[in-house]
Motif scaffolding. Structure first.
Motif, PDB file in Angstrom:
ATOM      1  N   UNK A  85       0.804  -1.221   0.000  1.00 25.43           N
ATOM      2  CA  UNK A  85       0.000   0.000   0.000  1.00 25.43           C
ATOM      3  C   UNK A  85       0.841   1.277   0.000  1.00 25.43           C
ATOM      4  N   UNK A  86       2.153   1.151  -0.051  1.00 26.99           N
ATOM      5  CA  UNK A  86       3.018   2.327   0.002  1.00 26.99           C
ATOM      6  C   UNK A  86       2.803   3.217  -1.215  1.00 26.99           C
ATOM      7  N   UNK A  87       2.860   4.513  -0.969  1.00 31.19           N
ATOM      8  CA  UNK A  87       2.729   5.497  -2.043  1.00 31.19           C
ATOM      9  C   UNK A  87       2.183   6.797  -1.488  1.00 31.19           C
ATOM     10  N   UNK A  88       1.950   7.727  -2.393  1.00 27.64           N
ATOM     11  CA  UNK A  88       1.374   9.002  -1.996  1.00 27.64           C
ATOM     12  C   UNK A  88      -0.125   8.864  -1.791  1.00 27.64           C
ATOM     13  N   UNK A  89      -0.637   9.625  -0.827  1.00 24.74           N
ATOM     14  CA  UNK A  89      -2.070   9.841  -0.679  1.00 24.74           C
ATOM     15  C   UNK A  89      -2.298  11.331  -0.782  1.00 24.74           C
ATOM     16  N   UNK A  90      -3.443  11.691  -1.342  1.00 24.67           N
ATOM     17  CA  UNK A  90      -3.755  13.097  -1.604  1.00 24.67           C
ATOM     18  C   UNK A  90      -5.165  13.395  -1.122  1.00 24.67           C
ATOM     19  N   UNK A  91      -5.344  14.607  -0.609  1.00 24.12           N
ATOM     20  CA  UNK A  91      -6.680  15.106  -0.308  1.00 24.12           C
ATOM     21  C   UNK A  91      -6.731  16.593  -0.645  1.00 24.12           C
ATOM     22  N   UNK A  92      -7.838  16.970  -1.261  1.00 22.44           N
ATOM     23  CA  UNK A  92      -8.073  18.372  -1.592  1.00 22.44           C
ATOM     24  C   UNK A  92      -9.506  18.705  -1.202  1.00 22.44           C
ATOM     25  N   UNK A  93      -9.653  19.584  -0.232  1.00 24.44           N
ATOM     26  CA  UNK A  93     -10.986  20.068   0.072  1.00 24.44           C
ATOM     27  C   UNK A  93     -11.436  20.975  -1.055  1.00 24.44           C
ATOM     28  N   UNK A  94     -12.702  20.860  -1.411  1.00 21.91           N
ATOM     29  CA  UNK A  94     -13.309  21.775  -2.365  1.00 21.91           C
ATOM     30  C   UNK A  94     -14.528  22.365  -1.679  1.00 21.91           C
ATOM     31  N   UNK A  95     -14.986  23.510  -2.131  1.00 19.20           N
ATOM     32  CA  UNK A  95     -16.082  24.173  -1.435  1.00 19.20           C
ATOM     33  C   UNK A  95     -17.343  23.324  -1.403  1.00 19.20           C
ATOM     34  N   UNK A  96     -17.440  22.340  -2.289  1.00 19.89           N
ATOM     35  CA  UNK A  96     -18.627  21.489  -2.337  1.00 19.89           C
ATOM     36  C   UNK A  96     -18.347  20.082  -1.831  1.00 19.89           C
ATOM     37  N   UNK A  97     -17.201  19.802  -1.273  1.00 18.23           N
ATOM     38  CA  UNK A  97     -16.842  18.569  -0.578  1.00 18.23           C
ATOM     39  C   UNK A  97     -15.358  18.272  -0.716  1.00 18.23           C
ATOM     40  N   UNK A  98     -14.961  17.144  -1.416  1.00 18.70           N
ATOM     41  CA  UNK A  98     -13.532  16.836  -1.472  1.00 18.70           C
ATOM     42  C   UNK A  98     -13.154  15.900  -2.608  1.00 18.70           C
ATOM     43  N   UNK A  99     -11.872  15.912  -2.888  1.00 20.06           N
ATOM     44  CA  UNK A  99     -11.242  15.011  -3.857  1.00 20.06           C
ATOM     45  C   UNK A  99     -10.120  14.316  -3.101  1.00 20.06           C
ATOM     46  N   UNK A 100     -10.024  12.996  -3.254  1.00 20.79           N
ATOM     47  CA  UNK A 100      -8.945  12.272  -2.588  1.00 20.79           C
ATOM     48  C   UNK A 100      -8.410  11.197  -3.518  1.00 20.79           C
ATOM     49  N   UNK A 101      -7.222  10.720  -3.199  1.00 16.36           N
ATOM     50  CA  UNK A 101      -6.652   9.670  -4.022  1.00 16.36           C
ATOM     51  C   UNK A 101      -5.487   8.992  -3.334  1.00 16.36           C
ATOM     52  N   UNK A 102      -5.230   7.771  -3.786  1.00 19.02           N
ATOM     53  CA  UNK A 102      -4.052   7.044  -3.337  1.00 19.02           C
ATOM     54  C   UNK A 102      -3.319   6.544  -4.574  1.00 19.02           C
ATOM     55  N   UNK A 103      -2.010   6.611  -4.531  1.00 17.40           N
ATOM     56  CA  UNK A 103      -1.141   6.277  -5.656  1.00 17.40           C
ATOM     57  C   UNK A 103      -0.249   5.124  -5.223  1.00 17.40           C
TER      58      UNK A 103
END
Length: 146
Positions: A85-103
């Motif tokens: 499971x190693x890698x980058x994880x990302x989260x971006x809050x947006x005014x209408x909720x969020x975007x997330x991801x795992x690489x």
């Protein structure tokens, strides 16, 4: 030592029945709280998914493309003691909720989630992300949240 065999699943059709403009239109017509889409992208360019700045650029470009207003900075963190499971994880809050991801480093896969109460086209997210990360194929799952 245990041997692990990795494979990338074949592309699947959208399983929820929401396709293209239909998901966005139904969300509007039925007054859904929001649209949640999950995109799994396989055989991505290893150098791109291991580059925090490239991931941050992706988020900015995606938000511009689907007209989502970012709230704060994109968080990109590399972790995972387990190589699977190693890698980058990302989260971006947006005014209408969020975007997330795992690489995922081991499989060169991207697991991206977009949830927003502002309607957007999930296929636009899928196509842009697959092209950006140079994946060979991807799967999209869409659900409306009430």
């Amino acid at each position: 030592m245990q041997t692990v065999t990795l494979h990338t699943p074949e592309p699947l059709p959208v399983r929820t029945g929401y396709e293209g403009i239909h998901a966005m239109n139904e969300a509007i017509e039925r007054n859904a709280w929001g649209i949640a889409s999950s995109v799994d992208i396989y055989n991505c360019d290893p150098s791109t998914i291991r580059d925090a700045d490239a991931i941050r650029r992706f988020v900015v470009e995606l938000c511009d493309l689907i007209e989502m207003k970012r709230f704060g900075e994109t968080q990109v963190v590399h972790f995972g003691e387990d190589e699977r499971v190693a890698g980058y994880s990302m989260v971006q809050l947006i005014e209408t909720s969020l975007i997330s991801g795992h690489f995922a480093n081991q499989t060169n896969a991207v697991y991206l989630d977009v949830f927003s109460c502002k309607p957007y086209l999930p296929e636009t997210v899928q196509q842009f992300a697959q092209e950006y990360f140079e994946g060979s194929h991807s799967n999209l799952n869409v659900s409306l949240r009430y």
